[in-house]
Design a protein around this motif. Structure first.
Motif, PDB file in Angstrom:
ATOM      1  N   PRO A   1       0.820  -1.222   0.000  1.00  0.00           N
ATOM      2  CA  PRO A   1       0.000   0.000   0.000  1.00  0.00           C
ATOM      3  C   PRO A   1       0.852   1.271   0.000  1.00  0.00           C
ATOM      4  O   PRO A   1       0.470   2.269  -0.614  1.00  0.00           O
ATOM      5  N   SER A   2       2.017   1.226   0.633  1.00  0.00           N
ATOM      6  CA  SER A   2       2.898   2.393   0.629  1.00  0.00           C
ATOM      7  C   SER A   2       3.297   2.750  -0.797  1.00  0.00           C
ATOM      8  O   SER A   2       3.279   3.926  -1.183  1.00  0.00           O
ATOM      9  N   ALA A   3       3.634   1.756  -1.592  1.00  0.00           N
ATOM     10  CA  ALA A   3       3.994   1.997  -2.994  1.00  0.00           C
ATOM     11  C   ALA A   3       2.800   2.552  -3.761  1.00  0.00           C
ATOM     12  O   ALA A   3       2.952   3.469  -4.582  1.00  0.00           O
ATOM     13  N   GLY A   4       1.627   2.005  -3.489  1.00  0.00           N
ATOM     14  CA  GLY A   4       0.427   2.508  -4.157  1.00  0.00           C
ATOM     15  C   GLY A   4       0.171   3.969  -3.848  1.00  0.00           C
ATOM     16  O   GLY A   4      -0.127   4.768  -4.758  1.00  0.00           O
ATOM     17  N   PHE A   5       0.311   4.338  -2.590  1.00  0.00           N
ATOM     18  CA  PHE A   5       0.093   5.737  -2.204  1.00  0.00           C
ATOM     19  C   PHE A   5       1.156   6.642  -2.812  1.00  0.00           C
ATOM     20  O   PHE A   5       0.870   7.764  -3.232  1.00  0.00           O
ATOM     21  N   TRP A   6       2.383   6.153  -2.845  1.00  0.00           N
ATOM     22  CA  TRP A   6       3.494   6.915  -3.420  1.00  0.00           C
ATOM     23  C   TRP A   6       3.263   7.136  -4.911  1.00  0.00           C
ATOM     24  O   TRP A   6       3.415   8.252  -5.424  1.00  0.00           O
ATOM     25  N   LEU A   7       2.864   6.064  -5.612  1.00  0.00           N
ATOM     26  CA  LEU A   7       2.623   6.164  -7.052  1.00  0.00           C
ATOM     27  C   LEU A   7       1.418   7.050  -7.377  1.00  0.00           C
ATOM     28  O   LEU A   7       1.371   7.672  -8.437  1.00  0.00           O
ATOM     29  N   MET A   8       0.455   7.110  -6.458  1.00  0.00           N
ATOM     30  CA  MET A   8      -0.719   7.974  -6.644  1.00  0.00           C
ATOM     31  C   MET A   8      -0.408   9.427  -6.320  1.00  0.00           C
ATOM     32  O   MET A   8      -1.243  10.306  -6.543  1.00  0.00           O
ATOM     33  N   GLY A   9       0.774   9.676  -5.752  1.00  0.00           N
ATOM     34  CA  GLY A   9       1.149  11.044  -5.429  1.00  0.00           C
ATOM     35  C   GLY A   9       0.612  11.551  -4.106  1.00  0.00           C
ATOM     36  O   GLY A   9       0.628  12.762  -3.866  1.00  0.00           O
ATOM     37  N   LEU A  10       0.147  10.628  -3.244  1.00  0.00           N
ATOM     38  CA  LEU A  10      -0.315  11.069  -1.920  1.00  0.00           C
ATOM     39  C   LEU A  10       0.873  11.586  -1.116  1.00  0.00           C
ATOM     40  O   LEU A  10       1.967  11.039  -1.209  1.00  0.00           O
ATOM     41  N   PRO A  11       0.676  12.599  -0.304  1.00  0.00           N
ATOM     42  CA  PRO A  11       1.785  13.090   0.529  1.00  0.00           C
ATOM     43  C   PRO A  11       2.205  12.022   1.546  1.00  0.00           C
ATOM     44  O   PRO A  11       1.404  11.177   1.937  1.00  0.00           O
ATOM     45  N   ALA A  12       3.453  12.081   1.952  1.00  0.00           N
ATOM     46  CA  ALA A  12       4.011  11.075   2.861  1.00  0.00           C
ATOM     47  C   ALA A  12       3.319  11.056   4.217  1.00  0.00           C
ATOM     48  O   ALA A  12       3.385  10.044   4.920  1.00  0.00           O
ATOM     49  N   ASP A  13       2.672  12.142   4.596  1.00  0.00           N
ATOM     50  CA  ASP A  13       2.002  12.148   5.896  1.00  0.00           C
ATOM     51  C   ASP A  13       0.624  11.491   5.843  1.00  0.00           C
ATOM     52  O   ASP A  13      -0.092  11.463   6.837  1.00  0.00           O
ATOM     53  N   ARG A  14       0.259  10.944   4.696  1.00  0.00           N
ATOM     54  CA  ARG A  14      -1.021  10.251   4.544  1.00  0.00           C
ATOM     55  C   ARG A  14      -0.772   8.762   4.332  1.00  0.00           C
ATOM     56  O   ARG A  14      -0.027   8.365   3.438  1.00  0.00           O
ATOM     57  N   PHE A  15      -1.365   7.943   5.166  1.00  0.00           N
ATOM     58  CA  PHE A  15      -1.362   6.486   4.996  1.00  0.00           C
ATOM     59  C   PHE A  15      -2.688   6.014   5.569  1.00  0.00           C
ATOM     60  O   PHE A  15      -2.779   5.650   6.736  1.00  0.00           O
ATOM     61  N   PRO A  16      -3.755   6.067   4.754  1.00  0.00           N
ATOM     62  CA  PRO A  16      -5.092   5.737   5.258  1.00  0.00           C
ATOM     63  C   PRO A  16      -5.123   4.392   5.984  1.00  0.00           C
ATOM     64  O   PRO A  16      -4.497   3.428   5.546  1.00  0.00           O
TER      65      PRO A  16
END
Length: 162
Positions: A87-102
């Motif tokens: 999920p971390s890679a998914g959030f990173w690839l989606m461009g979510l900021p690092a302070d977001r990890f739903p």
């Protein structure tokens, strides 16, 4: 030093269920790593912990009959971080900021990792039956890989239905 790493700085001595304690701590540490350096930091820490775990477990258990001792939890940390990398890679690839990890991402990674680590299907069980340090680390590598995949499948189903 090897005993310290193998027990993940003493976490492996917590009872009951030292593997679950280590996985829970790995989630907290993984979220911090994600926040500090996003997916690349978590991936690098995962690879380094796996490599150091091989060294620590091999060195500490040399001469011991039982290689997969319950207090050895560095494998849970590496495996849990691998599951969290998905999920971390998914959030990173989606461009979510690092302070977001739903929360569904890290909760699913934790639950699926514990499930595969305890159930030990297929390659997880095969690696677990090895009588060496590599087997100690590899069963959690496979559990982490399966858990990460299951997490992404669950996310796809969830987001596809929403």
């Amino acid at each position: 030093m090897q005993a310290c790493l193998a027990t993940w700085f003493g976490v492996g001595h917590l009872r009951p269920a030292p593997g679950t304690w280590a996985s829970a701590l790995a989630i907290v540490m993984g979220l911090i790593l994600h926040r500090l350096g996003h997916f690349p930091a978590l991936a690098l820490a995962t690879a380094a912990t796996f490599a150091l775990g091989l060294w620590a477990v091999a060195g500490w258990t040399a001469g011991m009959a039982e290689k997969d001792r319950s207090e050895i939890v560095v494998d849970e940390v590496a495996g849990q971080w691998l599951a969290l990398c998905f999920p971390s890679a998914g959030f990173w690839l989606m461009g979510l900021p690092a302070d977001r990890f739903p929360w569904p991402g890290w909760v699913a990674a934790f639950v699926f990792f514990r499930l595969f680590d305890i159930w030990k299907p297929w390659l997880v069980g095969r690696a677990d039956r090895r009588a060496d340090a590599a087997g100690v680390m590899l069963d959690d590598f496979w559990a982490g890989l399966f858990a990460g995949t299951a997490t992404m499948i669950a996310a796809g189903i969830s987001h596809g239905l929403m």
